[in-house]
Scaffold this motif. Structure first.
Motif, PDB file in Angstrom:
ATOM      1  N   GLU A  67       0.828  -1.203   0.000  1.00 14.60           N
ATOM      2  CA  GLU A  67       0.000   0.000   0.000  1.00 14.60           C
ATOM      3  C   GLU A  67       0.868   1.262   0.000  1.00 14.60           C
ATOM      4  OE1 GLU A  67      -2.070  -3.472   1.524  1.00 14.60           O
ATOM      5  OE2 GLU A  67      -0.271  -2.491   2.275  1.00 14.60           O
ATOM      6  N   ALA A  68       1.906   1.282   0.803  1.00 13.45           N
ATOM      7  CA  ALA A  68       2.791   2.451   0.861  1.00 13.45           C
ATOM      8  C   ALA A  68       3.548   2.618  -0.458  1.00 13.45           C
ATOM      9  CB  ALA A  68       3.771   2.325   2.025  1.00 13.45           C
ATOM     10  N   LYS A  69       3.970   1.518  -1.057  1.00 16.60           N
ATOM     11  CA  LYS A  69       4.665   1.590  -2.343  1.00 16.60           C
ATOM     12  C   LYS A  69       3.738   2.126  -3.424  1.00 16.60           C
ATOM     13  CE  LYS A  69       7.056  -1.108  -5.868  1.00 16.60           C
ATOM     14  NZ  LYS A  69       6.493  -0.306  -6.925  1.00 16.60           N
ATOM     15  N   ASN A  70       2.501   1.616  -3.448  1.00 20.32           N
ATOM     16  CA  ASN A  70       1.552   2.086  -4.458  1.00 20.32           C
ATOM     17  C   ASN A  70       1.260   3.575  -4.289  1.00 20.32           C
ATOM     18  OD1 ASN A  70       1.411  -0.435  -5.621  1.00 20.32           O
ATOM     19  ND2 ASN A  70      -0.456  -1.028  -4.559  1.00 20.32           N
ATOM     20  N   ALA A  75       2.114   9.051  -6.294  1.00 20.00           N
ATOM     21  CA  ALA A  75       2.567  10.428  -6.074  1.00 20.00           C
ATOM     22  C   ALA A  75       3.679  10.793  -7.050  1.00 20.00           C
ATOM     23  CB  ALA A  75       3.039  10.597  -4.635  1.00 20.00           C
ATOM     24  N   LYS A  76       4.601   9.872  -7.294  1.00 20.09           N
ATOM     25  CA  LYS A  76       5.673  10.122  -8.257  1.00 20.09           C
ATOM     26  C   LYS A  76       5.108  10.343  -9.655  1.00 20.09           C
ATOM     27  CE  LYS A  76       9.580   7.643  -6.241  1.00 20.09           C
ATOM     28  NZ  LYS A  76      10.486   6.503  -6.431  1.00 20.09           N
ATOM     29  N   LYS A  77       4.100   9.533 -10.015  1.00 24.37           N
ATOM     30  CA  LYS A  77       3.513   9.649 -11.348  1.00 24.37           C
ATOM     31  C   LYS A  77       2.820  11.000 -11.504  1.00 24.37           C
ATOM     32  CE  LYS A  77       0.553   7.300 -14.639  1.00 24.37           C
ATOM     33  NZ  LYS A  77      -0.279   6.137 -14.909  1.00 24.37           N
ATOM     34  N   ILE A  78       2.076  11.409 -10.486  1.00 16.28           N
ATOM     35  CA  ILE A  78       1.395  12.707 -10.535  1.00 16.28           C
ATOM     36  C   ILE A  78       2.415  13.824 -10.654  1.00 16.28           C
ATOM     37  CG2 ILE A  78       0.029  14.355  -9.188  1.00 16.28           C
ATOM     38  CD1 ILE A  78      -1.509  11.886  -8.106  1.00 16.28           C
ATOM     39  N   THR A  79       3.471  13.764  -9.851  1.00 14.06           N
ATOM     40  CA  THR A  79       4.513  14.791  -9.897  1.00 14.06           C
ATOM     41  C   THR A  79       5.171  14.809 -11.268  1.00 14.06           C
ATOM     42  OG1 THR A  79       4.930  14.535  -7.540  1.00 14.06           O
ATOM     43  CG2 THR A  79       6.665  15.578  -8.838  1.00 14.06           C
ATOM     44  N   HIS A  80       5.474  13.638 -11.803  1.00 16.05           N
ATOM     45  CA  HIS A  80       6.106  13.557 -13.120  1.00 16.05           C
ATOM     46  C   HIS A  80       5.208  14.179 -14.189  1.00 16.05           C
ATOM     47  CE1 HIS A  80       8.349  12.036 -16.532  1.00 16.05           C
ATOM     48  NE2 HIS A  80       7.220  11.531 -17.002  1.00 16.05           N
ATOM     49  N   LEU A  81       3.925  13.818 -14.156  1.00 13.83           N
ATOM     50  CA  LEU A  81       3.003  14.360 -15.150  1.00 13.83           C
ATOM     51  C   LEU A  81       2.864  15.869 -15.008  1.00 13.83           C
ATOM     52  CD1 LEU A  81       0.245  11.606 -15.100  1.00 13.83           C
ATOM     53  CD2 LEU A  81       1.912  12.044 -16.921  1.00 13.83           C
TER      54      LEU A  81
END
Length: 96
Positions: A67-70, A75-81
Motif C-alpha cells: 500500500e505504501a509503495k503504491n 505520487a511520483k507519477k502525478i509529480t512527473h506528469l
C-alpha cells in the motif's frame, strides 16, 4: 546487414546494463542486511507497519508495504506528469 562492430557495441551495452542492475541489487541487499542488524527489517519506513512475510519473500530488500509503495508510485507519477506539463486528470485535479 548489421556490422560486427554494432553487434559488439550492443552486446557490451547489454553487459554493462546487467552489471549495473546486479550492483544495484547487491546494494539493496546490503541495506536489508543493515536493517536486519539494527532490528528494523520488515518494518515499513513510511507507515511503521510490519511488512507481510509473503512480500518479504518476494522482494527481500523492500522497505515499504504494498500500500505504501503504491501510494509513493502514484505520487511520483502525478509529480512527473505535472512537471512534464501534460494535461492529465487525476481524481478531481487537473494538471496543466
Amino acid at each position: 546487414m548489421v556490422s560486427t562492430f554494432k553487434l559488439q557495441k550492443t552486446k557490451k551495452k547489454q553487459l554493462i546494463d546487467a552489471t549495473n542492475r546486479q550492483k544495484e541489487m547487491i546494494a539493496h541487499l546490503d541495506r536489508a542486511l543493515l536493517r536486519i542488524a539494527n532490528g528494523t527489517y520488515g518494518i515499513c519506513v513510511k507507515t511503521g507497519e510490519l511488512i507481510p512475510a509473503e512480500r518479504l519473500r518476494i522482494v527481500p530488500h523492500t522497505t515499504h508495504t504494498v500500500e505504501a509503495k503504491n501510494a509513493r508510485d502514484a505520487a511520483k507519477k502525478i509529480t512527473h506528469l505535472y512537471l512534464k506539463g501534460s494535461r492529465t486528470m487525476c481524481g478531481f485535479f487537473i494538471f496543466t
